[in-house]
Motif scaffolding. Structure first.
Motif, mmCIF file in Angstrom:
data_model
loop_
_atom_site.group_PDB
_atom_site.id
_atom_site.type_symbol
_atom_site.label_atom_id
_atom_site.label_comp_id
_atom_site.label_asym_id
_atom_site.label_seq_id
_atom_site.Cartn_x
_atom_site.Cartn_y
_atom_site.Cartn_z
ATOM 1 N N ILE A 96 -50.420 -1.431 -17.028
ATOM 2 C CA ILE A 96 -49.221 -2.239 -17.279
ATOM 3 C C ILE A 96 -49.541 -3.725 -17.111
ATOM 4 O O ILE A 96 -49.133 -4.553 -17.936
ATOM 5 C CB ILE A 96 -48.087 -1.800 -16.331
ATOM 6 N N LYS A 97 -50.291 -4.049 -16.072
ATOM 7 C CA LYS A 97 -50.651 -5.455 -15.832
ATOM 8 C C LYS A 97 -51.409 -6.040 -17.017
ATOM 9 O O LYS A 97 -51.241 -7.214 -17.373
ATOM 10 C CB LYS A 97 -51.519 -5.550 -14.565
ATOM 11 N N GLN A 98 -52.252 -5.218 -17.642
ATOM 12 C CA GLN A 98 -53.072 -5.666 -18.765
ATOM 13 C C GLN A 98 -52.397 -5.422 -20.122
ATOM 14 O O GLN A 98 -53.045 -5.494 -21.167
ATOM 15 C CB GLN A 98 -54.433 -4.965 -18.720
ATOM 16 N N ASN A 99 -51.103 -5.130 -20.070
ATOM 17 C CA ASN A 99 -50.302 -4.936 -21.293
ATOM 18 C C ASN A 99 -50.764 -3.755 -22.144
ATOM 19 O O ASN A 99 -50.581 -3.752 -23.360
ATOM 20 C CB ASN A 99 -50.281 -6.222 -22.135
ATOM 21 N N ASP A 100 -51.346 -2.753 -21.492
ATOM 22 C CA ASP A 100 -51.718 -1.524 -22.192
ATOM 23 C C ASP A 100 -50.670 -0.426 -21.996
ATOM 24 O O ASP A 100 -50.827 0.684 -22.515
ATOM 25 C CB ASP A 100 -53.082 -1.037 -21.705
ATOM 26 N N ALA A 101 -49.639 -0.721 -21.234
ATOM 27 C CA ALA A 101 -48.505 0.179 -21.037
ATOM 28 C C ALA A 101 -47.315 -0.675 -20.614
ATOM 29 O O ALA A 101 -47.469 -1.852 -20.268
ATOM 30 C CB ALA A 101 -48.819 1.242 -19.988
ATOM 31 N N ASP A 102 -46.121 -0.062 -20.641
ATOM 32 C CA ASP A 102 -44.892 -0.823 -20.391
ATOM 33 C C ASP A 102 -44.143 -0.415 -19.134
ATOM 34 O O ASP A 102 -43.319 -1.184 -18.629
ATOM 35 C CB ASP A 102 -43.944 -0.677 -21.590
ATOM 36 N N GLY A 103 -44.399 0.772 -18.629
ATOM 37 C CA GLY A 103 -43.688 1.231 -17.440
ATOM 38 C C GLY A 103 -44.375 2.453 -16.861
ATOM 39 O O GLY A 103 -45.257 3.047 -17.499
ATOM 40 N N LEU A 104 -43.976 2.828 -15.639
ATOM 41 C CA LEU A 104 -44.625 3.942 -14.944
ATOM 42 C C LEU A 104 -43.578 4.736 -14.171
ATOM 43 O O LEU A 104 -42.655 4.165 -13.581
ATOM 44 C CB LEU A 104 -45.709 3.414 -14.006
ATOM 45 N N VAL A 105 -43.744 6.060 -14.180
ATOM 46 C CA VAL A 105 -42.874 6.961 -13.422
ATOM 47 C C VAL A 105 -43.750 7.838 -12.541
ATOM 48 O O VAL A 105 -44.640 8.540 -13.030
ATOM 49 C CB VAL A 105 -42.021 7.841 -14.365
ATOM 50 N N SER A 106 -43.513 7.786 -11.238
ATOM 51 C CA SER A 106 -44.308 8.554 -10.279
ATOM 52 C C SER A 106 -43.382 9.028 -9.160
ATOM 53 O O SER A 106 -42.209 8.670 -9.127
ATOM 54 C CB SER A 106 -45.441 7.682 -9.724
ATOM 55 N N GLY A 107 -43.922 9.832 -8.247
ATOM 56 C CA GLY A 107 -43.148 10.257 -7.092
ATOM 57 C C GLY A 107 -42.913 11.751 -6.991
ATOM 58 O O GLY A 107 -42.395 12.234 -5.992
#
Length: 332
Positions: A111-122
């Motif tokens: 995400i930091k490198q603009n290769d993704a837009d969001g993350l879901v974990s947990g």
């Protein structure tokens, strides 16, 4: 159309790249497959590809991108970038290399490198293990100093709020926010209501007192938080301190806060602490038979959301959709 159906429709309108770093959990893999087939997002599973495929078995991942943390093309780029971000905190290159083997850290770097837009974990990680990498890598949004959480509450046959739709915050993260932190929660929640749901936020700062009907350390915190929120975001409709009946009921508002532009019509409820927030959303969910969507994270520069470890695949699909819509709002 239900709230969740609306989120899915919005997610499909502009597909975002959502990382799932828990590819050895069957619920996550089931959700990944379904979300990809529904067109909710471009789903990226991050981890050990062999383990992911072995766990998946008959689950169809043909529409899902699998990124292996060991063989990924951009692994060295992420290691170097993470080292640059954290070397001032004492992180060595070897430590950076080791941390990039962790799918949650790796996903955050995507995400930091603009290769993704969001993350879901947990689903299998604690809240701390989900949010720590985000705070180190993604950091808070510009102009925001605090990460908080919210629930979207959808109450059937309800005359209050936005046709029974409310945002409650903070119900899951900050235990006892001070006045400044409470003001940040209010501002973030207002922006979330507008960005996620497209609803004009009307924000009530809740207390057991309305406009000085009681005076204590507890009420003064809310009074100060309200003043700070208005000072920081004068364009937003925020008022308090007020009791929940004054915030919701027009007839009560006329008696207790007749000159308030918020009282009697609030759709964003800011609770003074986690006790009140957690009790409030669960009472509403059970007694009013409301649907509760959350907790969802707000205040980060990019959407990173934490699941309950007791979640079902259907819950994960819903959070993927909401995370995708949050990502759309970030780019709007």
């Amino acid at each position: 159309m239900s709230f969740l159906d609306d989120m899915k429709k919005k997610a499909r309108a502009s597909k975002k790249r959502i990382v799932l770093p828990e590819g050895t959990d069957l619920r996550v893999l089931t959700a990944a497959s379904a979300a990809a087939k529904e067109g909710l997002a471009e789903i990226i599973l991050v981890g050990n590809k062999v383990d992911i495929l072995k766990t998946a078995g008959e689950i169809d991942l043909s529409q899902v991108l699998i990124v292996d943390v060991v063989t990924a093309e951009k692994k060295e780029e992420y290691i170097e970038r993470f080292y640059e971000l954290r070397k001032a905190k004492g992180v060595t290159k070897d430590q950076a290399r080791e941390l990039m083997k962790d799918p949650v850290y790796f996903g955050n770097m995507m995400i930091k490198q603009n290769d993704a837009d969001g993350l879901v974990s947990g689903a299998i990680h604690s809240t701390a293990d989900t949010l720590r990498p985000a705070l180190q890598i993604i950091k808070t949004a510009p102009g925001t100093s605090l990460v908080s959480s919210f629930f979207i509450m959808v109450i059937p046959d309800c005359e209050y709020g936005q046709d029974g739709v409310f945002l409650f915050s903070d119900c899951g993260l900050n235990e006892n926010p001070n006045a400044d932190q409470l003001s940040e929660i209010a501002i973030s929640s207002a922006h979330t209501m507008k960005g996620l749901l497209g609803i004009t936020p009307i924000v009530a700062m809740l207390s057991y007192s309305t406009y000085g009907s009681a005076n204590s350390e507890l009420t003064q915190k809310v009074v100060q938080a309200t003043a700070l929120a208005k000072q920081k975001a004068p364009d937003l409709l925020i008022d308090g301190e007020m009791q929940v009946d004054a915030a919701l009921v027009a007839s009560t508002a006329k008696l207790k806060a007749p000159n308030s532009a918020v009282a009697g019509q609030a759709n964003v409820l800011i609770f003074p602490d986690l006790n009140a927030g957690n009790i409030g959303y669960k009472l509403t969910e059970r007694l009013a038979k409301a649907q509760a969507y959350g907790p969802i994270t707000q205040g980060l520069a990019k959407p990173i959301n934490d699941l309950s470890r007791g979640c079902k695949a259907e819950d994960i699909i819903g959070v993927i959709a909401m995370t995708a819509v949050q990502a759309q709002a970030e780019h709007s």
